[in-house]
Design a protein around this motif. Structure first.
Motif, mmCIF file in Angstrom:
data_model
loop_
_atom_site.group_PDB
_atom_site.id
_atom_site.type_symbol
_atom_site.label_atom_id
_atom_site.label_comp_id
_atom_site.label_asym_id
_atom_site.label_seq_id
_atom_site.Cartn_x
_atom_site.Cartn_y
_atom_site.Cartn_z
ATOM 1 N N PHE A 59 42.307 5.328 13.993
ATOM 2 C CA PHE A 59 41.848 4.104 14.666
ATOM 3 C C PHE A 59 42.322 2.889 13.875
ATOM 4 N N ASN A 60 41.907 1.683 14.215
ATOM 5 C CA ASN A 60 42.211 0.441 13.480
ATOM 6 C C ASN A 60 43.597 0.494 12.832
ATOM 7 N N ARG A 118 45.504 4.095 10.387
ATOM 8 C CA ARG A 118 44.343 4.490 9.605
ATOM 9 C C ARG A 118 43.945 5.890 10.020
ATOM 10 N N TYR A 173 42.223 1.402 4.113
ATOM 11 C CA TYR A 173 41.919 1.395 5.548
ATOM 12 C C TYR A 173 42.242 0.060 6.219
ATOM 13 N N ASP A 174 42.189 0.048 7.536
ATOM 14 C CA ASP A 174 42.400 -1.141 8.373
ATOM 15 C C ASP A 174 43.693 -1.890 8.039
ATOM 16 N N ARG A 229 37.961 -8.199 2.715
ATOM 17 C CA ARG A 229 38.502 -7.322 3.762
ATOM 18 C C ARG A 229 39.300 -8.167 4.750
ATOM 19 N N LYS A 281 29.372 -11.774 11.616
ATOM 20 C CA LYS A 281 30.574 -11.878 10.784
ATOM 21 C C LYS A 281 31.795 -11.873 11.679
ATOM 22 N N TYR A 299 31.115 -4.728 17.743
ATOM 23 C CA TYR A 299 32.378 -5.400 17.407
ATOM 24 C C TYR A 299 33.172 -5.724 18.670
ATOM 25 N N VAL A 345 31.496 5.597 15.128
ATOM 26 C CA VAL A 345 30.679 4.368 15.048
ATOM 27 C C VAL A 345 30.681 3.731 16.437
ATOM 28 N N VAL A 371 32.476 -0.329 19.037
ATOM 29 C CA VAL A 371 33.461 -1.038 18.217
ATOM 30 C C VAL A 371 34.788 -1.167 18.970
ATOM 31 N N PHE A 430 38.185 -2.994 17.703
ATOM 32 C CA PHE A 430 38.627 -3.613 16.439
ATOM 33 C C PHE A 430 40.157 -3.741 16.441
ATOM 34 N N ASP A 490 35.638 3.459 16.047
ATOM 35 C CA ASP A 490 36.085 4.029 14.755
ATOM 36 C C ASP A 490 36.578 5.464 14.927
HETATM 37 C C1 BMA Z 1 34.042 -2.639 9.362
HETATM 38 C C2 BMA Z 1 35.297 -1.921 8.907
HETATM 39 C C3 BMA Z 1 36.067 -1.389 10.107
HETATM 40 C C4 BMA Z 1 35.178 -0.679 11.098
HETATM 41 C C5 BMA Z 1 33.930 -1.482 11.397
HETATM 42 C C6 BMA Z 1 32.947 -0.734 12.271
HETATM 43 O O1 BMA Z 1 33.255 -3.006 8.263
HETATM 44 O O2 BMA Z 1 34.918 -0.838 8.078
HETATM 45 O O3 BMA Z 1 37.014 -0.473 9.629
HETATM 46 O O4 BMA Z 1 35.883 -0.487 12.298
HETATM 47 O O5 BMA Z 1 33.278 -1.802 10.190
HETATM 48 O O6 BMA Z 1 32.479 0.423 11.647
#
Ligand code: BMA
Length: 347
Positions: A64-65, A80, A124-125, A171, A230, A260, A296, A299, A301, A322
Motif C-alpha cells: 500500500f502507500n 511499501r 515506509y510510505d 514523516r 493532522k 484518512y 487499518v 484510510v 493515503f 493500509d
Molecule cells: C500513518 C502512516 C501511514 C498509514 C496511516 C494509517 O501514521 O503510518 O503509513 O497509512 O497512519 O494507518
C-alpha cells in the motif's frame, strides 16, 4: 548503468490545451478511465480497484502507500511492502501500463552513501521525485523513531541512501520536482514516536540534499473536519500557472478511530510556504470496501500522482486501508477550479 535522461528531455515546458498551464512531462500512455456517467466527482476511482492486492508477492502481508513515476516510456515505482513478520520495507516494481505491476520479491538494498552506516529499523510510505538527472526517493525511515530517509536511483536497480533529512520525529517528506530559488525543496510533517495525534506541514530547503534548513511553516491541521487532527503532503507537487498543486491527506478522529481522506491546496511558486488556496472539502474519502476494510480501516493515503501536461489528466495512486494500492483519476484544471470555488483563499 546510469541513465542519460536530462531535465530537458524529461520535462518539456508545455502549454497544455486546458485552462491552466502545467509544467511537466507529456505522458501519452497515462493510465486513464473516463469519469463514470452521471458522476460529478472531481476525483473518481478506477473501476477495477484495487490495482495491487495485498498478497501479490509471496512475502507480503500488505502492499500500500506506494509511489510510481514514468520510466523509459513505461512506469517504475517504489512500493511499501509490510511482510508476514510485519516488517515494513520498500520494494522496486515495474509496469508497462501503470496498472499491472510486477513487484520484486526482495526489498531494495540501499547502498549507503552516508558518513557511516545509517540504521533503518524500518522504511515506509515512499515518494519518488525525478529531479534533474535521477529519481529521488524519500520515505519514513526508522532511526531512533521515524524521520525522513532520502535516497536516489538512476535505473531502479541500484539504489543509494543519503543522510536522513531531519532529526526524528518526522514523516511525510515530499520533494518538489525542481530546485526553487537554487535549492532543493521539501515538505515534511514533524511528529512524535507513535500515532501522532497532531501534525502540520513545514517547508525546508537544501543546497545539496543533505543539509536542510530555512524551515518555514506551511499549514496546520484544522480548518475543516476531515483534516482536523493532522495533515501530510502526499504526491510530488505539480507545477502549474496557478501555483504548486499539492495533494495532501488529512485525518479526522472519529469515535471509531482515525479517518484518512485527501484533498488539495495551491502553494505559491517561488515561496511555496505561502498557501494561495486550500480545500474546505475532501476530494476522496474512504467509502469503498477496500478503503474501509483492511489492516487499518478507513484510510485513503496518496503517495504519487502522474500528470500528463498535455491533457491535464491526473492518475493518483493511493493506499487503501493500509492493505492495497488503488488508483483514482482527475483533471488538474478541475481541481484548481474546485479550489477556487470550495477553498479558502489566502492573500
Ligand atoms: C500513518 C502512516 C501511514 C498509514 C496511516 C494509517 O501514521 O503510518 O503509513 O497509512 O497512519 O494507518
Amino acid at each position: 548503468m546510469h541513465s542519460n535522461v536530462t531535465l530537458k528531455e524529461k520535462k518539456e515546458d508545455f502549454f497544455n490545451m486546458g485552462k491552466y498551464e502545467i509544467i511537466g512531462e507529456k505522458i501519452p500512455n497515462l493510465p486513464w478511465e473516463d469519469r463514470p456517467k452521471g458522476s460529478s466527482d472531481i476525483v473518481w476511482r478506477y473501476s477495477k480497484n484495487p490495482i495491487i492486492k495485498r498478497n501479490q508477492i509471496k512475502r507480503a502481508n500488505s502492499i500500500f502507500n506506494s509511489a510510481v513515476v514514468t520510466f523509459n516510456g513505461k512506469f517504475a515505482g517504489v512500493f511499501r511492502v509490510d511482510d508476514k513478520a510485519r516488517s515494513m520495507n520498500l520494494h522496486a516494481g515495474f509496469s508497462d501500463d501503470g496498472i499491472n505491476w510486477v513487484i520484486e520479491e526482495e526489498p531494495i538494498n540501499f547502498i549507503q552513501q552516508t558518513r557511516d552506516p545509517l540504521i533503518s529499523e524500518y522504511k515506509y510510505d515512499p515518494r519518488v521525485t525525478f529531479i534533474e538527472d535521477r529519481y529521488y526517493i524519500t520515505w519514513c525511515n526508522g532511526y531512533h523513531g521515524p524521520t525522513i530517509g532520502v535516497g536516489y536511483t538512476f535505473d531502479f536497480k541500484e539504489f543509494y541512501q543519503l543522510e536522513n533529512a531531519f532529526l526524528p520525529y518526522n514523516r511525510n517528506g515530499v520533494l518538489f520536482p525542481r530546485k526553487i530559488n537554487g535549492k532543493y525543496a521539501m515538505l515534511s510533517r514533524p511528529s512524535d514516536r507513535g500515532h501522532t495525534p497532531f501534525g502540520d506541514i513545514f517547508y525546508s530547503e537544501s543546497p545539496d540534499m543533505i543539509h536542510w534548513g530555512c524551515h518555514r511553516f506551511v499549514m496546520s491541521a484544522g480548518l475543516t473536519g476531515w483534516q482536523s487532527l493532522k495533515i501530510g503532503a502526499g504526491p510530488t507537487p505539480i507545477e502549474t500557472s496557478e501555483g504548486w498543486l499539492l495533494i495532501y491527506h488529512g485525518v479526522l478522529l472519529s469515535c471509531n478511530g482515525y479517518v484518512y481522506s485527501f484533498s488539495a491546496a495551491l502553494l505559491d511558486l517561488e515561496k511555496p510556504w505561502k498557501v494561495k488556496y486550500r480545500a474546505r472539502s475532501y476530494l476522496l474519502s474512504p467509502q469503498e470496501y477496500y478503503e474501509c476494510v483492511g489492516d487499518v480501516p478507513n484510510v485513503a493515503f496518496p503517495c504519487a500522482a502522474l500528470c500528463d501536461a498535455e491533457t491535464g489528466r491526473l492518475a493518483i495512486y493511493y493506499g487503501g486501508a493500509d492493505t492495497v494500492v488503488a488508483l483514482a483519476f482527475a483533471y488538474v484544471d478541475e481541481i484548481i477550479d474546485f479550489l477556487k470555488e470550495d477553498g479558502v483563499k489566502y492573500e
